[in-house]
Design a protein around this motif. Structure first.
Motif, short mmCIF file in Angstrom:
data_model
loop_
_atom_site.label_atom_id
_atom_site.label_comp_id
_atom_site.label_asym_id
_atom_site.label_seq_id
_atom_site.Cartn_x
_atom_site.Cartn_y
_atom_site.Cartn_z
N UNK A 33 0.83 -1.20 0.00
CA UNK A 33 0.00 0.00 0.00
C UNK A 33 0.86 1.25 0.00
N UNK A 34 0.42 2.22 -0.74
CA UNK A 34 1.18 3.45 -0.84
C UNK A 34 0.28 4.67 -0.78
N UNK A 35 0.89 5.79 -0.48
CA UNK A 35 0.22 7.09 -0.51
C UNK A 35 0.90 7.96 -1.56
N UNK A 36 0.07 8.64 -2.32
CA UNK A 36 0.53 9.60 -3.30
C UNK A 36 -0.25 10.89 -3.09
N UNK A 37 0.23 11.97 -3.69
CA UNK A 37 -0.53 13.22 -3.60
C UNK A 37 -0.40 13.99 -4.91
N UNK A 38 -1.40 14.81 -5.15
CA UNK A 38 -1.40 15.63 -6.36
C UNK A 38 -1.93 17.01 -6.02
N UNK A 47 4.44 9.63 -1.99
CA UNK A 47 4.58 10.12 -0.62
C UNK A 47 5.25 9.06 0.26
N UNK A 48 4.63 7.88 0.33
CA UNK A 48 5.15 6.82 1.19
C UNK A 48 4.56 5.49 0.76
N UNK A 49 5.24 4.41 1.14
CA UNK A 49 4.75 3.07 0.82
C UNK A 49 5.17 2.10 1.91
N UNK A 98 -0.64 -2.19 -4.71
CA UNK A 98 0.16 -2.86 -5.72
C UNK A 98 0.45 -4.29 -5.27
N UNK A 99 0.75 -5.16 -6.23
CA UNK A 99 1.08 -6.53 -5.88
C UNK A 99 2.58 -6.72 -5.69
N UNK A 100 3.36 -5.67 -5.94
CA UNK A 100 4.80 -5.75 -5.71
C UNK A 100 5.28 -4.43 -5.14
N UNK A 101 6.47 -4.46 -4.57
CA UNK A 101 7.00 -3.27 -3.87
C UNK A 101 7.54 -2.28 -4.88
N UNK A 102 6.96 -1.08 -4.87
CA UNK A 102 7.40 -0.04 -5.79
C UNK A 102 7.01 1.32 -5.24
N UNK A 103 7.75 2.33 -5.65
CA UNK A 103 7.39 3.71 -5.33
C UNK A 103 6.95 4.45 -6.58
N UNK A 106 3.13 4.24 -11.69
CA UNK A 106 2.60 3.29 -12.68
C UNK A 106 2.63 1.85 -12.18
N UNK A 107 3.24 1.62 -11.03
CA UNK A 107 3.29 0.28 -10.48
C UNK A 107 2.06 -0.09 -9.67
N UNK A 108 1.17 0.86 -9.48
CA UNK A 108 -0.01 0.64 -8.66
C UNK A 108 -1.23 0.42 -9.55
#
Length: 121
Positions: A33-38, A47-49, A98-103, A106-108
């Motif tokens: 799970x990750x956080x993004x911002x716009x 932001x963070x994962x 996402x199903x894999x670790x990424x920051x 496009x990986x989400x």
């Protein structure tokens, strides 16, 4: 499929704190799970994962020390604690899975609807 619902956004004065929550449903096992911002007129940024077990955590360099990500798998919820907020933190904050670790954005594969955070000066 994973469904994500964010909450906890709002209006806060500079220097204040907010805690965002994101509750996941569906096929949540082993998801990252990750956080993004716009912000208006800007691209969506990382932001963070946090990995499924919490052993891997990443932050945007500019946010280290002010933001903290955590998760409670029993509640299928990820949190973003934001302290010492600044006006430039104003943005829509999105939770993503996402199903894999990424920051990388496009990986989400799955995204929430976003929650507005506004920091007044």
């Amino acid at each position: 499929q994973v469904q994500l619902v964010e909450s906890g956004g709002g209006l806060v004065q500079a220097g204040g704190s907010l805690r965002l929550s994101c509750t996941a449903s569906g096929r949540t096992f082993s998801t990252m799970l990750g956080w993004f911002r716009q912000a208006p007129g800007k691209e969506r940024e990382f932001v963070a994962a946090i990995s499924w077990g919490g052993g891997q955590i990443s932050y945007a360099d500019s946010l280290k020390g002010r933001f903290t990500i955590s998760r409670d798998n029993a509640k299928n919820t990820v949190y973003l604690q934001m302290n010492s907020l600044k006006p430039e933190d104003t943005a829509i904050y999105y939770c993503a899975a996402s199903t894999f670790y990424t920051t990388r954005t496009y990986g989400y594969d799955y995204w929430g609807q976003g929650t507005q955070v506004t920091v007044s000066s």
